[in-house]
Design an enzyme around this catalytic site. Structure first.
Site, PDB file in Angstrom:
ATOM      1  N   GLU A 196       0.880  -1.171   0.000  1.00 53.08           N
ATOM      2  CA  GLU A 196       0.000   0.000   0.000  1.00 53.08           C
ATOM      3  C   GLU A 196       0.909   1.210   0.000  1.00 53.08           C
ATOM      4  OE1 GLU A 196      -3.469   2.281   2.563  1.00 53.08           O
ATOM      5  OE2 GLU A 196      -2.942   0.205   3.088  1.00 53.08           O
ATOM      6  N   ASN A 237      -5.853   2.300  -0.865  1.00 49.35           N
ATOM      7  CA  ASN A 237      -7.006   2.010  -0.026  1.00 49.35           C
ATOM      8  C   ASN A 237      -8.135   2.980  -0.351  1.00 49.35           C
ATOM      9  OD1 ASN A 237      -8.609   0.882   1.941  1.00 49.35           O
ATOM     10  ND2 ASN A 237      -7.029   0.953   3.513  1.00 49.35           N
ATOM     11  N   GLU A 299     -12.393  -0.115   6.917  1.00 51.97           N
ATOM     12  CA  GLU A 299     -12.537   0.976   7.874  1.00 51.97           C
ATOM     13  C   GLU A 299     -13.105   2.251   7.253  1.00 51.97           C
ATOM     14  OE1 GLU A 299      -9.027  -0.351  11.000  1.00 51.97           O
ATOM     15  OE2 GLU A 299      -8.514   1.099   9.449  1.00 51.97           O
ATOM     16  N   TYR A 397       0.320  -9.447  12.681  1.00 56.54           N
ATOM     17  CA  TYR A 397       0.689  -8.067  12.413  1.00 56.54           C
ATOM     18  C   TYR A 397       1.923  -7.642  13.201  1.00 56.54           C
ATOM     19  CZ  TYR A 397      -3.327  -6.612   9.605  1.00 56.54           C
ATOM     20  OH  TYR A 397      -4.235  -6.455   8.591  1.00 56.54           O
ATOM     21  N   ASP A 441       1.426   2.516  12.414  1.00 59.72           N
ATOM     22  CA  ASP A 441       0.471   3.280  13.222  1.00 59.72           C
ATOM     23  C   ASP A 441       1.145   4.398  14.030  1.00 59.72           C
ATOM     24  OD1 ASP A 441      -1.063   1.272  12.184  1.00 59.72           O
ATOM     25  OD2 ASP A 441      -2.192   0.926  14.024  1.00 59.72           O
TER      26      ASP A 441
END
Length: 618
Positions: A196, A237, A299, A397, A441
């Site tokens: 991504e 995305n 999301e 993850y 994140d």
């Protein structure tokens, strides 16, 4: 006194001693064990003797596909320190390595291979990819010495898709780091890299905020993937998480009932929004060659809900009738992207969490669903409905600066790709494979080199679990020892090396001069401590806790070992050195008024710094 004949007693005693001695039994047991590889060999037939790699070895290949495999192997043998090995055609002789592709060997499938070691060594595949994977096993064996035990292995993967996902979507991940990843993936027989990311757009320059890659950089990465049989699948995305693309396009942003625009949400009711997104697909097709497109689709309503956007329900009911739900508008967008991608010869992939069951419109058949989150629609339901399903479980993850996969725990549980979040399937039928995922994140939580240290055990585990037996060794420590034994891929760059020694220096470029003490950090970068503190990039708008705006100034801040924004790469270049911030991945330039500022290298030429040893700093 015994009348037992002495000669017979001695013979029996010797025989008993031989039988009871652990040495021959141990030697026999070790000879029968498969050689150490990752993934482990599951079908190994030992023979007497062994193959010895030596100075006279040649790579024997005849067809164009065989020669391509042999040429890549020759490159990697040289990179691994085994010297230059010629690629020749014709008959093989003792000591040679033979690359053989035989399409009639259907039982090997598209990626399996047979390895035979004796006076010579051969790798045979039904396809070029299969033969290539045989050479990866050979490289791992040679990494443990120049001799391969004699025997035969037939090695075929259990799952079609064996992957790694990387979100280089907000925080830029350096190209050398990604190139290392491709090599490591191939070395461990992983075949799919999801990226991504943002490619710098010619069609939409308003979207070219930092974090992007140039098209030439992507072409270079894709070419490496092709050479090493790693399919690189791009993702933009949508319709959520679109802020990197539409933060400067308010006309495409979803507006809530209070009139507030949502930079992260594309307005799926607008034809212009669909046209914008598909134009990006077209632009990515200029550099990516994979027959797949990942649109994310996760999301969309994170932190909100459809009730705040009545226009979405209206769109759905206008198109699908009064019984339609807002979720149907979302699925409609996914299906329109599916149709567009299919028209371009690409298969669509999406994340699973948008499939909440609140829709009346089904997702188009053939869409691959990557399952990462436990939601109402279960993995078994998706498989029963005929969707190809990949396991992208959250337990796999690695979050930069946050959650990390418990690789040892997963190994001890004999985790395999049937184990989804919320459900373990009785059968692997319908499961395409599995992948680990890396997400930023907290973009400054860890440096790339720190992420790499966390990554390699997880990468080897997913390689093992998707290719063969998920638990080949009795303990995790034994499995981890396999990784130590085979080492890293040939050609992998050491990104922890620093081209100058620790010490005090004067840095000069243009009209800017400063003194600093340069000290190597534990993760292979440097800090620069001057009289007023440590050089850092700070200020400006933060994205995932990182100042990503071009032109942000580097300042002297209070030194803190935990502050990754104070870590730098010193890159050797013609005439001197470049300073690149480890987190922002932007190089430092000097302004006419004496400031040090960061810019992407294609926007502003990086400063070339002269370093003079011996400067005094306090």
């Amino acid at each position: 006194m015994s009348t037992f004949p002495r000669r017979r007693f001695v013979g029996v005693a010797a025989a008993l001693a031989l039988l009871l001695s652990p040495v021959p039994a141990l030697a026999r047991q070790q000879a029968e064990k498969p050689p150490v590889t990752v993934p482990a060999l599951t079908d190994w037939t030992p023979e007497s003797g062994g193959y010895g790699f030596g100075p006279g070895a040649r790579l024997v290949a005849d067809s164009p596909a065989e020669i391509r495999v042999a040429d890549t192997l020759a490159d990697d043998l040289r990179a691994a320190g085994h010297g230059t090995v010629p690629v020749v055609g014709g008959a093989a002789r003792t000591g040679d390595i033979v690359v053989d592709i035989r399409p009639a060997r259907k039982s090997l499938g598209t990626e399996g291979y047979e390895l035979r070691a004796g006076k010579r060594l051969s790798v045979t595949g039904a396809t070029e990819t299969g033969a290539f994977y045989g050479t990866r096993t050979l490289l791992q064996l040679l990494a443990q010495g120049g001799r391969v035990p004699a025997g035969r292995a037939v090695d075929v993967p259990r799952y079609k898709e064996r992957g790694v996902g990387v979100c280089a979507c907000y925080i830029h991940v350096s190209l050398p780091w990604l190139e290392n990843l491709v090599r490591e993936m191939a070395y461990h027989k992983l075949n799919q890299l999801l990226l991504e990311l943002k490619v710098k757009s010619d069609a939409h320059p308003e979207a070219d905020t930092w974090g992007y890659y140039t098209k030439d950089e992507i072409r270079r990465l894709v070419a490496l993937g092709e050479k090493y049989h790693v399919e690189i699948v791009p993702e933009i995305n949508s319709p959520g998480h679109m802020d990197p693309w539409i933060e400067n396009r308010p006309d495409l942003q979803l507006t809530d009932s209070d009139g507030a625009r949502q930079p992260s949400r594309l307005d799926i009711t607008q034809p212009a929004a669909f046209a914008y997104y598909t134009s990006l697909i077209d632009e990515y097709a200029q550099v990516f060659k994979a027959p797949a497109w990942h649109m994310g689709a996760d999301e969309y309503m994170l932190g909100s809900d459809f009730a705040k956007y009545p226009q979405i329900l209206k769109y759905a009911q206008d198109k699908y009738g009064s019984g339609a739900t807002p979720q149907d508008a979302f699925i409609d967008f996914v299906n329109r992207v599916h149709a567009y991608a299919a028209g371009k010869g690409k298969r669509l992939r999406i994340w699973n969490d948008g499939l909440t069951g609140a829709n009346t419109v089904p997702v188009t058949a053939g869409t691959t669903v990557e399952h990462w989150l436990n939601v109402a629609t279960r993995p078994s339901q998706l498989i029963a409905a005929g969707y190809p399903l990949m396991n992208a479980s959250y337990s796999l993850y690695l979050i930069r600066g946050g959650f990390h996969s418990d690789t040892e725990g997963l190994y001890d549980q004999s985790w395999d790709p049937r184990s989804f979040e919320g459900e373990k399937l009785a059968s692997a039928q319908g499961v395409t494979g599995a992948k680990i995922s890396l997400w930023p994140d907290n973009g400054r939580g860890e440096t790339e080199n720190e992420v790499a240290v966390r990554l390699w055990p997880a990468l080897r585990h997913i390689a093992q679990a998707t290719w063969g037996d998920p638990h080949p060794d009795a303990t995790y420590a034994e499995f981890a020892a396999r990784g130590t034994a085979v080492g890293h891929a040939p050609g992998r760059r050491d990104l922890t090396s620093v081209p100058v020694p620790d010490g005090s220096y004067t840095f000069r470029t243009g009209g800017v001069t400063f003194d600093a003490h340069l000290a190597r950090t534990a993760d292979g970068y440097v800090t620069l401590r001057g009289p007023s503190g440590c050089l850092a990039v700070s200020g400006g708008k933060l994205t995932l806790n990182v100042p990503l705006q071009p032109g942000v100034q580097a300042t002297w801040d209070s030194c803190a070992a935990s502050n990754t924004l104070q870590r730098w790469q010193v890159q050797e270049t013609a005439g001197g050195y470049r300073l690149v911030n480890v987190i922002t991945q932007m190089a430092m330039s000097a302004t006419g008024d004496g400031r040090i500022v960061q810019y992407p290298p294609d926007q502003h030429p990086p400063a070339v710094w002269q370093l003079t040893r011996g400067a005094h700093t306090s």
